[in-house]
Design a protein around this motif. Structure first.
Motif, short mmCIF file in Angstrom:
data_model
loop_
_atom_site.label_atom_id
_atom_site.label_comp_id
_atom_site.label_asym_id
_atom_site.label_seq_id
_atom_site.Cartn_x
_atom_site.Cartn_y
_atom_site.Cartn_z
N GLU A 93 -21.63 -29.17 37.54
CA GLU A 93 -20.95 -27.93 37.92
C GLU A 93 -21.54 -26.77 37.13
O GLU A 93 -21.58 -26.80 35.89
CB GLU A 93 -19.45 -28.05 37.65
CG GLU A 93 -18.79 -29.20 38.41
CD GLU A 93 -17.31 -29.33 38.10
OE1 GLU A 93 -16.61 -28.31 38.13
OE2 GLU A 93 -16.87 -30.47 37.81
N CYS A 94 -21.99 -25.74 37.83
CA CYS A 94 -22.61 -24.58 37.19
C CYS A 94 -21.57 -23.49 36.96
O CYS A 94 -20.88 -23.08 37.90
CB CYS A 94 -23.74 -24.04 38.07
SG CYS A 94 -25.10 -25.22 38.29
N ILE A 95 -21.47 -23.02 35.73
CA ILE A 95 -20.48 -22.01 35.35
C ILE A 95 -21.20 -20.71 35.00
O ILE A 95 -22.12 -20.70 34.19
CB ILE A 95 -19.63 -22.48 34.15
CG1 ILE A 95 -19.02 -23.86 34.43
CG2 ILE A 95 -18.56 -21.45 33.82
CD1 ILE A 95 -18.07 -23.90 35.59
N ARG A 101 -16.68 -35.22 33.75
CA ARG A 101 -17.23 -34.08 34.48
C ARG A 101 -18.36 -33.44 33.69
O ARG A 101 -18.30 -33.36 32.46
CB ARG A 101 -16.13 -33.06 34.80
CG ARG A 101 -15.03 -33.65 35.68
CD ARG A 101 -13.94 -32.66 35.98
NE ARG A 101 -14.39 -31.61 36.90
CZ ARG A 101 -13.56 -30.71 37.45
NH1 ARG A 101 -12.28 -30.73 37.17
NH2 ARG A 101 -14.03 -29.80 38.28
N SER A 156 -26.44 -30.23 42.13
CA SER A 156 -25.28 -30.60 42.95
C SER A 156 -25.30 -32.09 43.28
O SER A 156 -24.24 -32.74 43.33
CB SER A 156 -25.24 -29.76 44.23
OG SER A 156 -26.43 -29.95 44.99
N TYR A 158 -20.98 -30.14 33.12
CA TYR A 158 -21.10 -28.69 33.32
C TYR A 158 -22.39 -28.18 32.70
O TYR A 158 -22.92 -28.75 31.75
CB TYR A 158 -19.92 -27.95 32.66
CG TYR A 158 -18.56 -28.36 33.17
CD1 TYR A 158 -17.92 -27.64 34.18
CD2 TYR A 158 -17.90 -29.47 32.63
CE1 TYR A 158 -16.67 -28.01 34.64
CE2 TYR A 158 -16.65 -29.84 33.09
CZ TYR A 158 -16.04 -29.11 34.09
OH TYR A 158 -14.79 -29.48 34.54
N SER A 198 -15.43 -34.28 29.10
CA SER A 198 -16.40 -33.37 29.72
C SER A 198 -17.69 -33.36 28.91
O SER A 198 -17.69 -33.57 27.70
CB SER A 198 -15.84 -31.93 29.77
OG SER A 198 -14.57 -31.89 30.37
N GLY A 228 -23.82 -34.05 40.46
CA GLY A 228 -22.43 -33.75 40.09
C GLY A 228 -22.30 -32.74 38.97
O GLY A 228 -21.27 -32.69 38.29
#
Length: 282
Positions: free
Chosen positions: A265-267, A242, A260, A244, A212, A263
């Motif tokens: 991913e927003c946390i 992945r 988006s 983030y 990640s 790719g």
């Protein structure tokens, strides 16, 4: 009342020797506990003793194992820890340990013998939380420089230290669902990469060891989505890595629309250290 102290080192378990801060075998804070709180039966264990800059995943897993092994035998647990990396250990405990008692992760800006230390303020609030029998969960008590009293912080929203300041701040309370993380342990391989944002950012070459990537955005929640950034994201996607980033609440900037497509991913609702621990868990 029985309270377990897990002494792991850090400034709160150290003293100055030959002009350097180093970890004590029997720290002042442990002696202080038994002398001040005579009605409490303290039991102390020390699975390791380090300055917290040396913390790694193996150390965190050791603490998780010790807490799991002892949690049903005590009314509360106090873990003495270094301030540099308390964010990571506290987050791991909050995510992985399901507890009916208070688990207090305590650190200090200066060794207990220093008259300007907040060690005893932080430790006293930890004991107060346990004695009250009103709380369950993982908490970080801390008194910042210039404040009159110590405050309780949520381990999952602890913010990074600013510069060389030891002050601790948190961003409210996390509402993350922790059930999926219970009883997990950290992967002890170097498999999470963190990349900071700065002008003309140099992106490292990726390989399959990385699972990640965390991209630290600017304070506005933005990232520079230029050509070399997009190539970095494409390379990560091709390797199955992945990506983030931490999300910002409120109206977003135009560049966020790219996330988006790349790719990313927003946390939301957790700190950088908590996100790092979430990704390390297996």
């Amino acid at each position: 009342m029985k309270v377990l102290i897990i002494h792991t080192g850090g400034t709160i378990g150290s003293s100055v020797k030959n002009n350097y801060i180093s970890v004590d075998t029997t720290p002042d804070i442990v002696k202080y506990a038994s002398e001040k709180y005579k009605d409490i039966n303290f039991h102390t264990i020390s699975p390791y003793k380090i300055l917290s800059e040396y913390l790694n995943s193996k150390h965190i897993n050791t603490i998780l194992d010790q807490v799991d092994a002892n949690i049903k035998q005590f009314d509360g647990i106090i873990i003495t820890h270094g301030s540099d990396t308390i964010h990571y250990t506290a987050a791991a405990l909050a995510l992985c340990i399901k507890t009916e008692i208070p688990i207090m992760v305590v650190c200090a800006a200066k060794p207990p013998a220093d008259p300007h230390s907040n060690a005893y303020d932080n430790f006293d609030l930890a004991v107060k939380y346990i004695i009250s029998k009103k709380h369950k969960g993982v908490f970080v008590p801390y008194k910042n420089d210039g404040e009159n009293t110590a405050k309780i912080h949520d381990p999952l929203t602890l913010l990074p230290h600013q510069g060389f300041s030891a002050d601790l701040y948190s961003d409210g309370t996390s509402n993350i669902n922790k059930v999926e993380f219970y009883n997990k342990r950290l992967c002890e391989e170097d498999n999470v990469l963190i990349v900071c944002s700065y002008p003309d950012c140099v992106y490292p070459k990726l390989d399959k060891k990385i699972k990640s990537v965390i991209l630290i955005p600017y304070h506005s929640g933005t990232l520079c989505c230029d050509g070399k950034f997009k190539k970095f994201c494409d390379d990560a996607t091709c390797l199955g890595i992945r990506i983030y980033t931490l999300a910002r609440n409120g109206t977003q900037y135009e560049s966020v629309k790219e996330f988006s497509n790349l790719g990313i991913e927003c946390i939301n609702g957790v700190s950088l250290s908590a996100l790092y621990i979430m990704l390390k868990l297996k």
